[in-house]
Design an enzyme around this catalytic site. Structure first.
Site, PDB file in Angstrom:
ATOM      1  N   SER A 146      43.857 114.349  37.735  1.00 51.37           N
ATOM      2  CA  SER A 146      44.770 113.274  37.338  1.00 51.37           C
ATOM      3  C   SER A 146      43.990 112.319  36.451  1.00 51.37           C
ATOM      4  CB  SER A 146      45.248 112.539  38.598  1.00 51.37           C
ATOM      5  OG  SER A 146      45.826 111.295  38.256  1.00 51.37           O
ATOM      6  N   TYR A 159      44.176 108.426  46.713  1.00 50.76           N
ATOM      7  CA  TYR A 159      44.532 109.425  45.714  1.00 50.76           C
ATOM      8  C   TYR A 159      43.435 109.506  44.647  1.00 50.76           C
ATOM      9  CZ  TYR A 159      47.465 111.867  42.291  1.00 50.76           C
ATOM     10  OH  TYR A 159      47.979 112.772  41.396  1.00 50.76           O
TER      11      TYR A 159
END
Lengths: 255, 256
Positions: A146, A159
């Site tokens: 990401s 995350y």
């Protein structure tokens, strides 16, 4: 005549029932690969198998929760029983959290859920993939991290930690295994229109507009735009790319 | 003049009983801080406390296994009870796993390393942040590594853990900047510590040579040379620095 890039190849896609995983599974199948799709939701998996069959492609679905080492053992046993080899792996399964708790508010379970899926799950799959690819003389692995694998953002500390972790793992594994003709790279998507964003919408209704406005191209990306990069990284055109992250974000992060 | 930068501040150092943590604990104490050392080994912890007291500083040791939630709760209850506040924290404790290819680690090894190097940092921050909010602000430095940026063969698990620390640092810093809490990571290269000794024992002369060649300064750091940067990041001189990962590695990481 039409030349298919991946005729006769075996490609694994985790998190294949939605978003970027689904787009990649379809794209691999369109290019002639036999696709193994691993994900948790059986109904959805069967749907994608049907959609692939509809254009004459071949795929199987193996119900897998990447948090479970036993599920992963079963996944790779199935692959070897069925096909006896694995050419490409797109370790893409990932979860986030639809609300926006900050670092002090997470409970341990939420931390574990994110880390075990996004970080340990990727490594556990790589463990099997590396063994198989080493034995057969090569292969290509692409992981989904990401933009939060290279940066941080509000409300997503776990995350961000998980995606940084998976990127670090991939960099070193790439060094270690390139001598076996295995290439490993990581895609860092920016805002992509997937279920992960949809789930968050009720909590942040303006999120899509805000994210789009932060990108240089002023729009959120589509899953295909990640799948295409994953397929390219698996191709011989990317033969000299080892252990790199490729940020695909419409100019979302500019440091 | 001779003002001490951390006079009356309370500073926590995890893994403060040896290596880099020890050097940082001593440095904080010299600068006037009341130092809390959290680590597993009591004997070494008591030694550091003694060294600090002998140089006229103040410190105490709390035996803490950072993989045990109850120990962490106890640590922060102890700090609250003894000092009533926490101003700065150096989340430093980490383990160095055996070197092997990424596919050869077991799930147990993976969990053991991640639990100390990442999850314990997260858990400590969970308690540090509310205390610092209560105090009106604070500074946290998490110990990452040059391995938080790149990685060498045989170090996948350690490298992954240190990348994760940088991710955690970046996001948490974004969240808590408005609370006047700064959160940064320090990324040392090779430092002359027991961890480096273990590393070189595994990697041998070849790895030592490789590491030295990667370092433009041509030598490993003394722990004090890293401690200086940690204290800087915790000090008012760094009041506009947050969410950063500061590489202190003798020039390593600039060229291949």
């Amino acid at each position: 005549m039409e030349i298919k890039m991946y005729e006769g190849k075996i490609a694994l896609v985790t998190g294949a029932t939605a978003g970027m995983g689904r787009a990649a599974a379809m794209a691999f199948a369109k290019e002639g690969a036999k696709v193994v799709m691993a994900a948790r939701r059986e109904e959805r998996g069967k749907d994608v198998v049907d959609q692939i069959a509809a254009f004459g492609g071949e795929s199987i679905f193996v119900k897998t929760d990447v948090r479970s080492p036993a599920d992963i053992d079963n996944l790779f046993k199935t692959i070897m029983d069925q096909y006896g080899r694995l050419d490409f792996a797109f370790n893409n399964a990932g979860v986030s959290t639809p609300w926006n708790p900050i670092v002090t508010k997470y409970d341990d379970d939420e931390w574990d859920r994110i880390m075990e899926t996004n970080f340990r799950g990727v490594w556990l799959c790589m463990k099997h993939e590396l063994e198989i690819m080493k034995k057969q003389g090569g292969g290509v692995i692409v992981n989904t991290a990401s933009v939060l694998g290279v940066m941080g953002d509000w409300g997503l500390s776990h995350y961000s930690a998980s995606k940084h972790g998976s990127l670090g793992m991939a960099k070193v594994a790439a060094l270690e295994y390139c001598r076996y003709n295995i290439r490993i790279n990581t895609i860092c998507p920016g805002p992509i229109m997937t279920e992960m964003l949809e789930f968050a919408l009720p909590y942040m209704p303006k999120m899509l507009e805000v994210m789009a406005s932060k990108t240089a191209v002023r729009r959120v990306g589509q899953p295909d735009e990640i799948a295409n990069v994953a397929l390219w990284l698996c191709s011989d055109d990317a033969a000299y790319m080892i252990g790199k992250e490729i940020v695909v974000d419409g100019g979302y992060i500019t440091y | 003049m001779n003002t001490k930068r951390f006079q009356d501040k309370v500073a926590l150092v995890t893994g403060g009983n040896s290596g880099l943590g020890r050097a940082v604990a001593l440095a904080f104490a010299r600068e006037g801080a009341k130092v809390v050392i959290a680590a597993r080994r009591e004997k070494e912890g008591a030694d550091v406390v003694n060294d600090i007291v002998n140089q006229g500083g103040e410190a105490h040791f709390v035996k803490t296994d950072l993989t045990i939630r109850g120990d962490i709760e106890n640590l922060f209850a102890d700090i609250k009870h003894r000092h009533g506040k926490l101003d700065v924290a150096f989340n430093n404790a980490a383990v160095w796993p055996d070197m092997k290819p990424a596919g050869d680690y077991t799930v147990e090894e993976f969990d053991a390393v991640i639990n100390v190097n990442v999850k314990a940092v997260f858990h400590c921050m969970k308690y540090e942040l509310p205390m610092m909010i209560e105090a009106g602000g604070g500074a946290i430095v998490n110990c990452a590594s040059i391995s938080g940026w790149g990685g060498l063969e045989g170090t996948s698990l350690y490298t992954a853990s240190k990348h994760a620390v940088i991710g955690l640092t970046r996001a948490a810093a974004v969240e808590f900047g408005r609370k006047n809490i700064r959160i940064n990571a320090i990324c040392p290269g090779e430092v002359e510590t027991p961890m480096l000794a273990r590393k070189l024992a595994q990697g041998g002369q070849a790895r030592k040579q490789e590491l030295l060649e990667k370092t433009p300064l041509g030598r490993f750091a003394k722990p004090e040379e890293i401690a200086g940067s940690v204290l800087f990041l915790c000090s008012d001189a760094a009041s506009y620095i947050t969410a950063k990962s500061m590489v202190v590695a003798g020039g390593r990481g600039i060229r291949v």
